[in-house]
Motif scaffolding. Structure first.
Motif, PDB file in Angstrom:
ATOM      1  N   TRP A 183       1.136  -1.527   0.145  1.00 28.57           N
ATOM      2  CA  TRP A 183      -0.154   0.027   0.285  1.00 28.57           C
ATOM      3  C   TRP A 183       1.097   1.223   0.069  1.00 28.57           C
ATOM      4  N   GLU A 184       1.864   1.785   0.837  1.00 24.77           N
ATOM      5  CA  GLU A 184       2.926   2.411   1.005  1.00 24.77           C
ATOM      6  C   GLU A 184       3.479   2.486  -0.349  1.00 24.77           C
ATOM      7  N   GLN A 195       2.694   1.763  -3.417  1.00 21.25           N
ATOM      8  CA  GLN A 195       1.984   1.724  -4.433  1.00 21.25           C
ATOM      9  C   GLN A 195       1.317   3.131  -4.438  1.00 21.25           C
ATOM     10  N   ASN A 196       1.889   3.857  -3.101  1.00 19.13           N
ATOM     11  CA  ASN A 196       1.453   5.330  -2.386  1.00 19.13           C
ATOM     12  C   ASN A 196       2.613   6.034  -2.990  1.00 19.13           C
ATOM     13  N   ASP A 239       5.370   6.361  -0.609  1.00 20.37           N
ATOM     14  CA  ASP A 239       5.990   6.722   0.565  1.00 20.37           C
ATOM     15  C   ASP A 239       6.910   5.449   1.062  1.00 20.37           C
TER      16      ASP A 239
END
Lengths: 297, 297, 297, 297
Positions: D120-121, D123-124, D126
């Motif tokens: 998630w991070e 893809q984000n 981060d």
């Protein structure tokens, strides 16, 4: 307003308020029986918290705070009537009267930050207690105690004279009718004999996030391990060192910049607030000990 | 295990569990009446929380979670019998059945972090709900929705076509029997007409610590003000922008190093957890709206 | 050890330690020039923090703490030599000598919790300052001040006699060579005239999480809004009420159970720690004001 | 934008940005020498952090992030020139180029929450990394990996075939030029042989607040001890189980209501954020290992 005036005012305001603490095997009908009992005395339930250790066959715990007209004159009547219910449900229970402000003793050694926080919150009306005395193996706190008219006992201590020291301490505790002993960074180990006289009535602050760093020099060991958070733990004292039921814990962030002295400085702030919260919840009869754990309502 | 299997299993496990939510004028005897009523049905109270807005003459609120043998076949019987008590005490009340898993719709725009968190916690069994559909004015979430077999509706929106858009949305919501709408960073304003159809059934995440930075561009304004903490707020939507009852709030520390983009990045983490907690408590029937505030049991 | 002894010891220990604070247009070579300058005096850089507001064309800020042999006898020499560099890079700068312990005045009204925390941390060695005096529009703090041998000035105040009051206060501040004024819940508004005499030298504690609840009665308004976190903010005082540069903020969780008085009680704990941290960072020369924001190194 | 596009864009944007990490005996002149060296290449220092283990005779650590015109064509020139300084000050040092995005492998077992957070991070935007592969002893993550076009290797494992399993794993790691291995709840113990190939290049998440509850079943043991906070720890893997250098820790509050399953559920949220922060700081070259501790700049 002095603390004596404050407490006297508090007693009057709360003369009809009590807390009923119950532990019994879980089964349907407990809340119904207890609340109907209280209703029949015209009581209003102010706050109620309950906990089922295991809905299928475990213990049930409840704390009810209620106000009841003319409670102060009907205590023994109520307590006697309650026996029927308590027998039926096989209850351990206690009625605690809010106007019976608890008598406490504070034990302290050289470092005064926890003592100062307790006194501060006490003066501020956040900790409702009668401080019967302060006992210390150092003279550091003497002037502070005297300035607040709290009896202060200086009793030098070391492990060779432990029994004599504890005898003196217990005599003083008895004189002052002490119900709760607060170890506010008291750096002497208590004997099993002493502890056995005050089951679940001694609260200690340990300067680590238990069960990490049980025993001595926790900040030094936290520093050596390179942890990124340090903590403190308030707990009831049992005969297993630092193993008693935990009431409250807190942590703060530290970094590689912080040396042992910095950890101690940061730690002092955690210790004082974690101890104060633990003591506060005990004074409000929110803590029930269940085996080696606490339920904090 | 898919979510359909999980929910089906959850329904079976909780077929006899319900929650009773009550609001009524405070007076002695409420707990007694309700708990005796439940006992007479053989119910066991699993969890109970209560709140007196003002012991002298305010409202009383209680949430009781109970299990009751054969509850699924006796719902209407119980509800009918309860009317006597509810009339006597002048109660607003609701029986909520845990096995009636709530049907939700998630509204989202371009940014997917809140949606992703909701889906993550839902797959993880932390949010028990049936997601009826995802509605968006962007196509960003389409693939994600499809990969999880959740109906996805792309409805372009802007303020000139607001009424037509909302008509479409409301038709879809009706088709799916939606009980809760979650605005997971949906960047369109809803009309009073839409909101009036879903009182206390729309949860929004606002990307600031309300009431600071009401309205648009909160991170830009937080940056300009030089705050040292930023936050997010989940709340029910009313017709006063960002003024609805607050369910949950959270904050994180920021520093002078953080530019607007950093605030947004940090903020995304706060938003997703604050929204998820608010939604979770709603799904567990823990939130009672009282005027413009919430009671979260 | 008294505070006078402690400070005297601290002065000796830090007689060769200074902090250099710089603000200038960003460009390559600044760190090189400054560190080479210090090296040429045999200085060791103990701590260094820097910040570029915007690497392409903004301001550059740096704080260097260094120790330098015989610093106490070479101050003017070093400062004079530094002018060449400061001119070349167009610097705003200050040398701050750690052994020049700052002289502070504490302003307080009826509520003493912030004052008590400051005194506690001061006695504890966490706040290194010389408290020149305590000034109050109430007599509440008098005994406490006297017990610690701190000059106490009782100056009754209200908005009709504001100018006379401030004249008296400024005379006292001058007598004591005060460099920092700490408003520890001082409930009077200062005039622009007063504020203009102490730019970035007055730290206030506001009892809300700014910019929420600017102005009076923040706890009452937080209660009415139903927030789930309350906060406090320490900031420099400017002539825009509650709009000065924020130094530090903190929050605590509250619930529907908490009435206004509970919020105030919880708030007192936030206020005292947030004020103490803000003051500490100022005393350590960690705070640089940049427009209406602070950089906290 | 896909992650491949994002990373390609990131490489271009940062083609002239590098980080210089240094460890050497503390002495005056280090910052001056290094910053003058960089200035002579026209470099601008973007961020700089330093740490003296002990100003009198310990090690000095510094991390400087700088941008330098045409850095990508002058790397070997700069590195060669730096040898003079590094020899003079007896430095351990590394130049890290921000555009050399690190290649990582994620190891996971049945529970996917940590993996999902990392993805998630990532893809984000981060977590800036190239995920070379996901390796698992379970098939749970297969579909997720494939949906993101990440090579997935299912390698069943148990302690009897440990050596064969690790041989396969190391072959795959070599093929993909892996520089960092992230154990995202990988429930197999690695052998000393494996660990020795990746010194300070394996990050693990331990599901307790170390050093509390070292070893197996930490949530069960936390439950039995009755702690009031639970935690997680991300650390580099060494051959002493759960004893490697700690990078980051986090905690959350729990209560007597929380059973083991609740602790696990709450713990999952701590684990995923604590692991993600630890990985992020490693990817940004912020972590320097010093003995059994970390310095996190």
């Amino acid at each position: 307003m002095t603390n004596i005036e404050f407490n006297s005012h508090f007693r009057k305001q709360n003369k009809d308020v009590a807390r009923l603490l119950i532990k019994c095997p879980d089964q349907p009908g407990i809340v119904s029986a207890v609340s109907t009992f209280l209703m029949n005395y015209g009581a209003n339930i102010i706050e109620s918290s309950q906990y089922s250790a295991n809905p299928e066959g475990g213990n049930f715990f409840i704390r009810m705070e209620f106000s009841c007209p003319d409670l102060h004159t009907r205590r023994s009547d109520i307590e006697q009537s309650f026996q029927e219910i308590s027998t039926k449900f096989n209850m351990d229970y206690e009625f605690k009267y809010v106007s019976d402000i608890k008598k406490t003793a504070i034990f302290v050694s050289k470092e005064l930050h926890c003592l100062m926080e307790l006194l501060w919150e006490w003066q501020n009306g956040d900790l409702i207690m009668d401080i019967g005395c302060i006992i210390s193996n150092s003279e550091n706190a003497e002037q502070l105690a005297k300035s607040l008219n709290i009896p202060f006992y200086y009793i030098p201590a070391n492990k060779d004279i432990r029994m004599q020291v504890e005898e003196k301490q217990m005599r003083i505790l008895k004189e002052h009718d002490i119900e709760l002993i607060i170890l506010a960074r008291y750096m002497q180990i208590l004997t099993p004999n002493f502890v056995s006289h005050y089951p679940n009535q001694i609260i200690n602050i340990h300067h680590s996030f238990l069960p990490a760093f049980i025993g001595a020099r926790p900040y030094e060991r936290a520093y050596e391990r390179g942890v990124k958070l340090i903590g403190a733990t308030s707990h009831y004292v049992t005969n297993d060192l630092d193993e008693g039921p935990i009431i409250e814990q807190g942590v703060e962030r530290v970094s590689h910049h912080d040396k042992v002295d910095d950890l101690k400085r940061i730690g002092r702030n955690i210790e004082r607030s974690v101890l104060a919260r633990g003591v506060k919840w005990h004074l409000q009869d929110r803590v029930i000990v269940d085996g080696n754990k606490t339920i904090v309502f």
